[in-house]
Write an enzyme that holds these catalytic residues in place. Structure first.
Site, PDB file in Angstrom:
ATOM      1  CG  ASP A 110     -13.332  -1.933   0.621  1.00 38.88           C
ATOM      2  OD1 ASP A 110     -12.657  -3.022   0.445  1.00 38.88           O
ATOM      3  OD2 ASP A 110     -13.117  -0.951  -0.341  1.00 38.88           O
ATOM      4  CG  ASP A 118      -1.902  -1.128   1.446  1.00 43.80           C
ATOM      5  OD1 ASP A 118      -1.856  -1.970   0.148  1.00 43.80           O
ATOM      6  OD2 ASP A 118      -2.860  -1.008   2.140  1.00 43.80           O
TER       7      ASP A 118
END
Length: 241
Positions: free
Chosen positions: A131, A10
Site C-alpha cells: 500500500d 470489504d
C-alpha cells in the site's frame, strides 16, 4: 493475455463497505457481505477479494462473516483473504477457512523474518500487499508509514515472494483512475506477478492495465467502480479477456 478480475468485498462491523483512501470513518455501507459476494459469483467472477477491515484496523474481526462466505461460495470461486493477517494464528485461520490465497500487508513490514518463513512455507498461496503513498509504504490499516517501497521489494524478492498487490492509497475508493506509472515501475523491477488495486473507475482503466501484462501485471481488484455501478462485472470481464 487476459486479466484476472477480483471483485472486492470489504467487511466492517459485519457489513460490506467501501472506504475512501482507506480511511476509517469514510465508509459507504453496501449491506450484506454474503449477498455482495453472491452477486459477483453469479456475474461470472472466478476470484473474490475478501477483506476484514476491522482486523486490518485492529478494531475486532469479522471472521464469522468471512467463514460463511467461504463455506457457501468456496467451491464456486477462488477467495483471496486480506486484512489483519500478521502472525501464524491469523494466517492459519484464513487458510483453514478455505482461502485460496492470503494477502499479508503490515506484517511484511513489521516482521520480515516471519514473512520470509511463510512465503517459503506456502509459496504462491501468500501474496504481499504493498500500500503505497508516493514511494513510501503505508502500514497498519494505512495509518503508519512503513519504509521505502523498493527496499522492501528487494527483500521480498530475495525470499521468493510470488505476488504483490499494489495499491496507491491516494486513489483507492476515489474513482480517479489507477496509477499506471506506479504499476509499471513495480512490475519492471520484479519477476513476481502484480495485482493492480485502487482507483479503477472505467473500462479504459482496465484496458490500460492490460497493456502491462507482459511486465507481469496479470490481475486487478475492482471495488467502488462495481458498487457505484460505473460498469458491470460482465462488461469488465469482457474487456479483461
Amino acid at each position: 493475455m487476459s486479466l484476472t478480475l477480483l471483485p472486492a468485498v470489504d467487511v466492517r462491523d459485519g457489513k460490506a463497505v467501501r472506504l475512501r483512501q482507506g480511511e476509517s470513518g469514510s465508509e459507504t455501507d453496501y449491506g450484506s457481505p454474503l449477498e455482495a459476494a453472491r452477486t459477483w459469483v453469479e456475474s461470472g467472477a472466478e476470484w473474490i477479494h475478501l477483506v476484514d477491515l476491522d482486523a486490518a484496523f485492529g478494531t475486532g474481526n469479522n471472521r464469522d462473516q468471512l467463514r460463511a462466505i467461504v463455506k457457501e461460495l468456496g467451491d464456486k470461486v477462488n477467495i483471496e483473504m486480506s486484512g489483519g493477517v500478521r502472525d501464524d494464528a491469523s494466517l492459519d485461520a484464513a487458510l483453514e477457512a478455505g482461502a485460496a490465497r492470503v494477502n499479508i500487508g503490515t506484517a511484511a513490514l513489521e516482521n520480515p523474518d516471519w514473512t520470509a518463513s511463510v512465503i517459503k512455507k506456502y509459496g504462491d498461496r501468500v501474496a504481499v500487499g504493498l500500500d503505497v503513498r508516493g514511494h513510501t509504504l503505508a502500514a497498519r490499516g494505512w495509518v503508519k508509514e512503513g519504509g521505502d517501497l523498493f527496499e522492501t521489494m528487494k527483500f521480498l524478492d530475495s525470499v521468493g515472494c510470488s505476488r504483490y498487490v499494489v495499491t496507491d492509497v491516494a486513489r483507492d475508493g476515489m474513482m480517479s483512475g489507477p496509477n499506471i506509472e506506479l504499476l509499471r515501475e513495480v512490475a519492471s523491477r520484479t519477476d513476481a506477478k502484480v495485482t493492480a488495486s485502487g482507483g479503477i473507475s472505467k473500462l479504459d482503466d482496465l484496458r490500460n492495465i492490460k497493456e502491462l501484462a507482459e511486465l507481469g501485471v496479470d490481475a486487478a481488484i475492482l471495488g467502488k467502480s462495481l458498487y457505484a455501478r460505473a460498469f458491470t462485472l460482465e462488461e469488465a470481464l469482457e474487456v479483461a479477456r
